[in-house]
Design a protein around this motif. Structure first.
Motif, PDB file in Angstrom:
ATOM      1  N   GLU A  73       6.419  -4.332   9.438  1.00 41.95           N
ATOM      2  CA  GLU A  73       7.173  -3.780   8.316  1.00 41.95           C
ATOM      3  C   GLU A  73       7.622  -4.897   7.360  1.00 41.95           C
ATOM      4  O   GLU A  73       7.457  -4.787   6.143  1.00 41.95           O
ATOM      5  N   VAL A 109       4.454  -6.608   5.589  1.00 40.04           N
ATOM      6  CA  VAL A 109       3.891  -5.865   4.463  1.00 40.04           C
ATOM      7  C   VAL A 109       4.858  -5.875   3.292  1.00 40.04           C
ATOM      8  O   VAL A 109       4.475  -6.150   2.150  1.00 40.04           O
ATOM      9  N   LYS A 110       6.100  -5.580   3.590  1.00 38.68           N
ATOM     10  CA  LYS A 110       7.079  -5.353   2.521  1.00 38.68           C
ATOM     11  C   LYS A 110       7.372  -6.626   1.731  1.00 38.68           C
ATOM     12  O   LYS A 110       7.578  -6.569   0.518  1.00 38.68           O
ATOM     13  N   GLU A 113       5.490  -9.543   1.703  1.00 39.14           N
ATOM     14  CA  GLU A 113       4.399 -10.469   1.444  1.00 39.14           C
ATOM     15  C   GLU A 113       4.564 -11.029   0.031  1.00 39.14           C
ATOM     16  O   GLU A 113       4.808 -10.283  -0.924  1.00 39.14           O
TER      17      GLU A 113
END
Lengths: 474, 474, 474, 474
Positions: free
Chosen positions: C98, C101-102, C104
């Motif tokens: 989580e 992804v959030k 990056e």
């Protein structure tokens, strides 16, 4: 002068052999209290005459005279009830891969083992509602022909619409670890060609397939009204359910349904089934509406229920996550049974029981062993106590486990009551079952087909039930 | 006058019984070409005399005279070589859950079955380098005592540092589908207390544990130099490997290593092992450096290799993902064998073979059946062809599968060559193996311990090898 | 007349800005007790002069005079110690999918956030021993150039031999749920081309690869001596470890090792590493042998340890399965620290700490929140208490978290003690840390590079650390 | 004198801005062929007058005169059809975890992006039949209020009875890799309290819950008639389906059903739904019986179908396992569409389309890119070709994608035909769509709400649709 065969002697006989071979043609059970399960009052000082495996006469000592050649069984202080009947169990429930691989080819022997455990605990008749067809037929025929001793078996084979043990309905994940050949053999042994594929079809085709299946040596039919894994899904449309019921009835067979939700229950009622299997299960969210209970009662459809004791429910609730799992389901189950009784529905006692693999059971973390219900030989005793706790009248409880079930399966001409003309399936108890449900455990003698069963020797050649959990080592 | 026993007669005898019981005390094999696997030139018109299961004399007809009482075998046009030896196989390789559950308690029978398949294909001696200890011992002792026929077995039991079949080293995921009791029994049958736990310990403790293990009825020791699943990981430190090797040698046993990378290979060499098992495997990234091959040759450590044919390699490469899987590994394997030969290393032929479960094999999608190497009874023939393709000299190939292996295991006093004083393990071929490696398949007669083996009847009571894939149905 | 800047005023200043911009060129901290972490006795009534970010003089009021232009800080009743140092943490530890992804593209911001949390809790220098290379460099350079406030960062980038977050070393199972493009980007950000593939190679090639990696903007090197998931496996052979160490030293960088077993520890010692990271971890089976502790001490290799409090250990043991998991590991960890101290080894305090994602943490079932060690800003305080419990001398504890670490990283010319010529990294405590380890928490002022840090405002723009667990709803 | 606005000029205008702001109040499109989608013959040399976003008049040049103040569009050689309508798509279809995490909070922007891609390809109106409610409402309101350009959106929110993206209906396995807080937020965004739980309830309660849901800002309702994963399971009983339909109608909304089997289709028909979504899907086993097609036609229930081209079907069949997967399903789909047309049913074209994530798509092994149907902006063109292949009459095809759908959704008073009084949604094609279905691709101009759309600039701020697959590296 009568040959007097005391119950003490019987017990001794029983321990060595499983059928009393030196038995006279006529048997008279005297001095006991007869509770015939018709709903009539118990007959004190009763006489019950058995001739050629059939109950020839029943009544008080004043009404019924004992034939001269009769062998006498003195039941002084004891209680006679009809042989018990489980409306829904699974003699071969061991679909764990270890058992399936190890005993492939011997499933019928395990079924016989189970039928003997059942008989030992007073169940003279059982209705096997799901299992490996060919093996069940083999075991049933061996028992019914008298070749081997065991509880009388009526069988359904597959639950129409269910796939086999290694499918999404049961243990799909295990399949990857075995040969496809084995997985397919096992799945075919169960599904018998009437599995999930039927759900893609319309009423005509499903009807034909069921009609074809009904020609097999199955005693009754059962279909899935809802999914086994996804309990809220409905398996068949209204019209397909009707087609299944009609096909069964056209074949002269009773038909029951597996349901697990309020709506799947209602659809089965509308379809005209004879028996609603575990109709007390309505899921974790909501108990059965009053209207549903009333409809079932009004249409006189038998309800096969799975009662648990409060102690068991408490234990399960303690383990369960909030609003999930078996706890909340069973909470509603108890409520639903009370509602059904209140509505005047006809209830049948059932257990879903089978032989619990002792080693696997001993390994289950947190497995609740409190008052087990699905443990063959134990489950029905606990279920009877559960019913008592729910306030069901003692006589109704007795009928649930005897005459109600016989009637629901349209076998009340043969079994279910202690009345003249019926097969002589009798359990003699030390204590009064109408006083306390735990008294059903006080089995002194089991008579099946008029023959005294040597229950102490059962099961005769155990395969699974005596495995030792102590084998678990690290 | 000699009793002349023609090879044709032998073949006939062979088909009915597995040991020629009407055999004379002295046997003379005459007129054939003897290739004794010492590296010496073949002896044409050779005479080989067997007395009391031992080779009494070998030489040309001019040098060796045939005793009067000898039974004569006329090997005109045929070729005598020592009984073949596989330096590394697994008679019980069937660790799929289905076989483990189904045949638990009968593993030794499957091992005998495997030893008979091996013997039938010319392998008079095999080195079992991993399997269920107690079952292997049982089978070995039965064969070596003469109670049952089969390839002579030398066994290692567990690979020290490896856990059992239901562990992270092999099939961890399957464990969840079985009772812990079963999983533990199986794992214990393999790991024998010398599994992964040793990796937490230092040299003294590991040394003690290995010394203790060496007291079991194992013939030699093998340890894991690298992981079985994670092939690039190293299992034991340099000093622990030394401790293992020392403990083995102190117990008078040869010790070999399982290695799968350049570095694990080097560490084992430094530790002083006797045999490097599949030392041709250096992973998918890089072939063996020249220096490594030279070091192995210089220290005269035997290299047990797993040759594949080019056809098999091509088939595997066609299936494999780029730079992954068995293809690239084997590409390097072939390169490495060539390097080792060039460096003058002593090579042993091995196969990792076992009975392939015919049903499971038939189901493997894309399973490459081209020139199988790990298929017992087939694999060594294909491996010999693979060596020929790689340019290994014919005489060297013969030594790899006979005298080299005997010597590496310090058994060259007993087996491996056709020289006087050795056990009479002889394979008689129809065609010259030095001409073409496929000629090893032209087995006419197998003699083990001086007895002609009735190979046509082998395996005698097959359990697994004859299962029919046609059982796969849907 | 001196400008007197009372500590109370400092605290007020601190709350609004993070660097005291109106600070004089010369600063004199007077009246406090100076504990310089050299091992010398505390200096009561001490004077410490800072000029141009460097400690110009330290001594008693009698020895050191305060320059006229100096701004005075009155430390009456307080204790001066060097800025704390964590020898091993991970500023970006949030490798849950989580966060990956959030955020990056913003990892460097999270690293700055972490460095500010560290600084706020007295850590003026941290050694980041594993994380996303480019983001760490970006954050380090921003801090070290003075553009942003934060703990001084030294970084290693990848642990040589480890693959990235979505690999078998960490969270392989999650990869299937994301695009390969993303998974590869993340893995590459961490592994930097020196991952598991190196394990297939020999010393020359690994040496070259490490030499190449050492040319990146990394401050020191770290390699995997044992596996991250399979803690008992060894990653590199003895000679390869030597090659890594040599390559690092040739590049002028210190080199440390990740080890998790007795044998991987010993190999690293033999290879000549500078620091043994979590050398207190020897697995669940066995504590460190005395000989190992002695060898580490004799060779003067620094031991970076991960102390836990007894309360935490008890909590973990209560949760753990017998002989499994973090409990038994840590039991041995405490034993090992005691052994190492007894043997006279040089210990460094480390925590493996990072920002704990508050939402994920709050969801972890049974996550032990008792005295957390890996929680940035908290962990080192708990670790210091753990050491006190183990009987480590108060002065030794102070050195572990200051001068020992500076020396181990060969930075003792710049940081680690309160001695003239060192960078002015100072923590002023309200209470005496030598009296009680919990007193390290009584931070009044943090000075880094001679500047008073406005710790109350840290972290300035929090991203993760302030997420609210209350977002968890159902 | 009229202002003549040539189509060439329009195209130029279009490329810079998305709405032609310098447009006159009255627009006259002249000289083209008008195909009004009522079924009437095309009008050659037609005149279509737009005033205040409404079609003021339509007819031949003889019948309709052009107002003096009208801006003239010369459509010489071109073809006017109503704006296209997709009866069933999902503007936000990207429920892969990567997109969900990365763009949480921006879903409405992706929905706008999708609505612009749709509009660019001629779809002036779309019916979104499943997606995140609040985000869809936000996007719809922004578009319908004129704040942003895009296809006109009508939305259903959740499919009643379905759980959210991280549930057993979709991607349950991914949930374990994220915080529960996130998983719950996402699931709630989709399920809106009318998910799987409803399946436990009876008709009254489900009816109430649906009535409550219908009060939200949804334009129409959709419920699950069968399971999304287990396509043969039925979600709601007959009486519950009736309750859902009644609740929808009572709220003045049309109601459609998701069905995937013959029986779930029949139940929905009996329940009185307005639209059968993908009623061409009857599973892999059996195509739709003639009686079912006839019943649908007789009751005038609209059939929303998902046509594929033969090329696509062939490609999918080539990939599919025998009797499994999408191939056989679609084979029956094509048969079913033909049956429905033959029976005279009213068909609506639908695609299930959404933005396909270019990176994820490029990674799908064997993903069939032949004539994609669910790719927004492409799918409807391919579906129209599929219908042509199945022999559907050209005028019927046009109606399926315009007037039929408008009528089925009870919006035929506003959209769907080029007749006076309707909203001026017009597509001007270069080539005749009645000649060849591929001619639908020859879009020259799109007019929505009477405004010429600058389609070349769409989508204006792409987020997902322009991601580059080239980012995939290793």
């Amino acid at each position: 002068m009568h040959k007097v065969l005391s119950l003490i002697a019987l017990a001794v006989l029983g321990s060595g052999t499983f059928i009393n071979t030196c038995q006279a043609d006529t048997l008279a059970i005297v001095n006991g209290t007869i509770i015939d399960a018709t709903g009539n009052a118990p007959i004190r000082d009763g006489v019950l005459i058995i001739q050629d495996s059939i109950i020839a006469a029943v009544g008080s000592a004043k009404e019924v005279s004992v034939p001269d050649d009769a062998q006498i069984i003195d039941a002084e202080g004891k209680f006679l009830i009809p042989g018990l009947i489980d409306a829904n169990l699974h003699l071969f429930l061991n679909i764990d891969p270890e058992t399936l691989v190890k005993y492939e080819g011997r499933f019928h022997e395990i079924i016989v083992e189970a039928a003997q455990i059942a008989l030992k605990s007073g169940l003279t008749t059982v209705f096997d509602t799901w299992g490996p067809y060919a093996d069940l037929v083999k075991a049933r025929d061996a028992i019914n022909s008298g070749d081997v001793v065991g509880s009388r078996i009526y069988l359904a084979g597959n639950i129409i619409g269910f796939d086999g043990p290694f499918s999404a309905d049961f243990r799909e994940g295990a399949a990857a670890h075995f040969s496809k050949a084995f997985v397919n053999r096992i799945n075919r042994a169960w599904d018998q060609g009437v599995g999930r594929d039927l759900m893609w079809l319309g009423p005509d085709e499903v009807g034909s397939r069921v009609a074809e299946y009904a020609e097999k040596e199955v005693d009754f039919l059962k279909y899935g009204g809802s999914g086994h894994s996804d309990m809220f899904f409905i398996s068949f449309s209204q019209r397909v359910q009707k087609a299944i019921v009609d096909a069964a009835h056209a074949a002269g067979k009773t038909v029951q349904v597996h349901t697990t939700s309020i709506e799947s229950l209602d659809m089965a009622v509308e379809a005209g089934v004879d028996i609603l299997t575990h109709c007390d299960i309505t899921g974790p969210v909501k108990a059965m509406p009053e209207a549903t209970a009333k409809k079932i009662a009004d249409r006189q459809i038998a309800c096969s229920v799975l009662p648990v004791t409060q102690r068991r429910l408490d234990a399960l609730l303690a383990m369960a996550e909030p609003d999930k799992g078996p706890g909340p389901d069973l909470k509603n189950s108890r409520k639903n049974i009370v509602s059904l009784v209140a509505a005047g529905a006809t209830l049948l006692l059932s257990t879903d029981a089978g032989i619990e693999h002792p080693i696997l059971m001993s390994e289950r973390e947190g497995a609740v062993t409190v008052d087990p219900r699905a443990k063959l030989g134990e489950g029905h005793f606990n279920a009877l106590v559960g019913l008592e706790e729910m306030g069901v009248a003692p006589m109704e409880i007795l009928k649930m486990v005897t005459s109600n079930t016989a009637k629901a399966y349209k076998l009340d001409g043969q079994i279910g009551t202690l009345t003249a003309g019926k097969i002589a399936d009798i359990v003699i108890l030390d204590r009064n079952p109408l006083k306390k449900a735990t008294n059903y455990r006080s089995i002194h003698t089991v008579i099946k087909d008029g023959q005294i069963v040597g229950i102490d020797a059962l099961p005769i050649s155990p395969i699974i039930s005596t495995l030792q959990p102590t084998e678990v080592t690290d």
